[in-house]
Scaffold this motif. Structure first.
Motif, PDB file in Angstrom:
ATOM      1  N   UNK A   1       0.866  -1.177   0.000  1.00  0.00           N
ATOM      2  CA  UNK A   1       0.000   0.000   0.000  1.00  0.00           C
ATOM      3  C   UNK A   1       0.902   1.226   0.000  1.00  0.00           C
ATOM      4  N   UNK A   2       0.646   2.146  -0.942  1.00  0.00           N
ATOM      5  CA  UNK A   2       1.438   3.369  -1.066  1.00  0.00           C
ATOM      6  C   UNK A   2       0.604   4.571  -0.657  1.00  0.00           C
ATOM      7  N   UNK A   3       1.295   5.588  -0.173  1.00  0.00           N
ATOM      8  CA  UNK A   3       0.667   6.874   0.131  1.00  0.00           C
ATOM      9  C   UNK A   3       1.376   7.925  -0.715  1.00  0.00           C
ATOM     10  N   UNK A   4       0.722   8.415  -1.786  1.00  0.00           N
ATOM     11  CA  UNK A   4       1.386   9.363  -2.684  1.00  0.00           C
ATOM     12  C   UNK A   4       1.666  10.714  -2.039  1.00  0.00           C
ATOM     13  N   UNK A   5       1.052  11.016  -0.898  1.00  0.00           N
ATOM     14  CA  UNK A   5       1.282  12.313  -0.264  1.00  0.00           C
ATOM     15  C   UNK A   5       2.590  12.346   0.536  1.00  0.00           C
ATOM     16  N   UNK A   6       3.203  11.207   0.770  1.00  0.00           N
ATOM     17  CA  UNK A   6       4.459  11.162   1.539  1.00  0.00           C
ATOM     18  C   UNK A   6       5.651  11.399   0.619  1.00  0.00           C
ATOM     19  N   UNK A   7       6.815  11.714   1.203  1.00  0.00           N
ATOM     20  CA  UNK A   7       8.029  11.901   0.391  1.00  0.00           C
ATOM     21  C   UNK A   7       8.386  10.617  -0.360  1.00  0.00           C
ATOM     22  N   UNK A   8       9.172  10.760  -1.417  1.00  0.00           N
ATOM     23  CA  UNK A   8       9.439   9.667  -2.349  1.00  0.00           C
ATOM     24  C   UNK A   8       9.951   8.384  -1.699  1.00  0.00           C
ATOM     25  N   UNK A   9      10.857   8.423  -0.773  1.00  0.00           N
ATOM     26  CA  UNK A   9      11.423   7.223  -0.168  1.00  0.00           C
ATOM     27  C   UNK A   9      10.551   6.604   0.923  1.00  0.00           C
ATOM     28  N   UNK A  10       9.481   7.289   1.327  1.00  0.00           N
ATOM     29  CA  UNK A  10       8.653   6.814   2.438  1.00  0.00           C
ATOM     30  C   UNK A  10       7.222   6.497   2.013  1.00  0.00           C
ATOM     31  N   UNK A  11       6.974   6.272   0.737  1.00  0.00           N
ATOM     32  CA  UNK A  11       5.603   6.098   0.243  1.00  0.00           C
ATOM     33  C   UNK A  11       4.982   4.748   0.574  1.00  0.00           C
ATOM     34  N   UNK A  12       5.793   3.719   0.772  1.00  0.00           N
ATOM     35  CA  UNK A  12       5.229   2.409   1.103  1.00  0.00           C
ATOM     36  C   UNK A  12       4.768   2.438   2.552  1.00  0.00           C
ATOM     37  N   UNK A  13       3.459   2.347   2.754  1.00  0.00           N
ATOM     38  CA  UNK A  13       2.869   2.432   4.083  1.00  0.00           C
ATOM     39  C   UNK A  13       2.778   1.051   4.721  1.00  0.00           C
ATOM     40  N   UNK A  14       2.359   0.073   3.922  1.00  0.00           N
ATOM     41  CA  UNK A  14       2.158  -1.275   4.453  1.00  0.00           C
ATOM     42  C   UNK A  14       2.630  -2.281   3.416  1.00  0.00           C
ATOM     43  N   UNK A  15       3.271  -3.332   3.893  1.00  0.00           N
ATOM     44  CA  UNK A  15       3.740  -4.376   2.997  1.00  0.00           C
ATOM     45  C   UNK A  15       3.532  -5.723   3.672  1.00  0.00           C
ATOM     46  N   UNK A  16       2.855  -6.637   2.967  1.00  0.00           N
ATOM     47  CA  UNK A  16       2.604  -7.982   3.513  1.00  0.00           C
ATOM     48  C   UNK A  16       3.037  -8.998   2.471  1.00  0.00           C
ATOM     49  N   UNK A  17       3.691 -10.060   2.910  1.00  0.00           N
ATOM     50  CA  UNK A  17       4.173 -11.094   2.002  1.00  0.00           C
ATOM     51  C   UNK A  17       3.944 -12.450   2.634  1.00  0.00           C
ATOM     52  N   UNK A  18       3.554 -13.422   1.799  1.00  0.00           N
ATOM     53  CA  UNK A  18       3.382 -14.791   2.282  1.00  0.00           C
ATOM     54  C   UNK A  18       4.071 -15.728   1.310  1.00  0.00           C
ATOM     55  N   UNK A  19       4.848 -16.668   1.836  1.00  0.00           N
ATOM     56  CA  UNK A  19       5.492 -17.697   1.033  1.00  0.00           C
ATOM     57  C   UNK A  19       5.387 -19.006   1.810  1.00  0.00           C
ATOM     58  N   UNK A  20       4.609 -19.949   1.271  1.00  0.00           N
ATOM     59  CA  UNK A  20       4.394 -21.208   1.990  1.00  0.00           C
ATOM     60  C   UNK A  20       5.683 -22.006   2.133  1.00  0.00           C
ATOM     61  N   UNK A  21       6.664 -21.746   1.264  1.00  0.00           N
ATOM     62  CA  UNK A  21       7.942 -22.458   1.357  1.00  0.00           C
ATOM     63  C   UNK A  21       8.688 -22.096   2.643  1.00  0.00           C
ATOM     64  N   UNK A  22       8.451 -20.890   3.156  1.00  0.00           N
ATOM     65  CA  UNK A  22       9.097 -20.477   4.406  1.00  0.00           C
ATOM     66  C   UNK A  22       8.658 -21.365   5.569  1.00  0.00           C
ATOM     67  N   UNK A  23       7.379 -21.756   5.583  1.00  0.00           N
ATOM     68  CA  UNK A  23       6.874 -22.628   6.654  1.00  0.00           C
ATOM     69  C   UNK A  23       7.571 -23.986   6.578  1.00  0.00           C
ATOM     70  N   UNK A  24       7.689 -24.536   5.360  1.00  0.00           N
ATOM     71  CA  UNK A  24       8.355 -25.829   5.172  1.00  0.00           C
ATOM     72  C   UNK A  24       9.823 -25.726   5.588  1.00  0.00           C
TER      73      UNK A  24
END
Length: 161
Positions: free
Chosen positions: A90-113
């Motif tokens: 999720x990005x916020x275009x009102x923030x400065x260029x390097x700080x626009x990513x507000x939220x990041x979620x990732x899932x990889x089932x291989x990590x559980x294995x």
């Protein structure tokens, strides 16, 4: 995690909106589970992945001349070695260029294995392939051998001609 008579099962419900973005026209439910069977006498484990996707759809059927109201449910199951990778940013275009990513979620089932394997190896356990993996390897090797034999026969037939 849930204990079973022969080991345990680790389940991940990927229906969470942070992993899969919900769509208005369909409902998606995805569950990934890793079944671990333990043979305590031989200190051997076997991991089998299981992924179930259930897609439900309700409303007008797209692409029809006359609107038809309908509903459908499709379920799909994959067993063996399954890998599910998804991410969301999720990005916020009102923030400065390097700080626009507000939220990041990732899932990889291989990590559980990988985590299951790391703990098992640290405790002195070995891993054995499941029936689905072994049969897949056998069918793959047999298909490759048949393809190679076909190429050899065709090559000999062309040279003899």
């Amino acid at each position: 995690m849930e204990r079973t008579p022969d080991g345990f099962v680790v389940r991940g419900d990927l229906t969470d909106e942070h992993v899969f973005r919900p769509r208005r026209d369909r409902a998606v439910r995805t569950t990934v589970q890793h079944r671990v069977e333990l043979d305590e006498r031989l200190r051997v484990m076997q991991i089998t992945d299981d992924q179930v996707d259930v897609v439900g759809r309700a409303g007008a059927v797209p692409g029809t001349e006359m609107p038809v109201l309908g509903a459908a449910v499709r379920a799909e199951r994959r067993t063996g070695r399954v890998r599910e990778v998804s991410f969301r940013r999720t990005w916020d275009p009102s923030k400065p260029k390097g700080e626009r990513v507000v939220e990041e979620a990732r899932f990889d089932s291989h990590e559980v294995v990988r985590q299951i394997r790391d703990v098992a190896v640290a405790l002195g356990w070995d891993e054995r392939d499941g029936a689905a993996q072994r049969s897949g390897r056998i069918f793959g090797l047999a298909g490759g051998a048949i393809a190679l034999l076909t190429l050899v026969v065709l090559g000999v037939a062309l040279l003899v001609r």
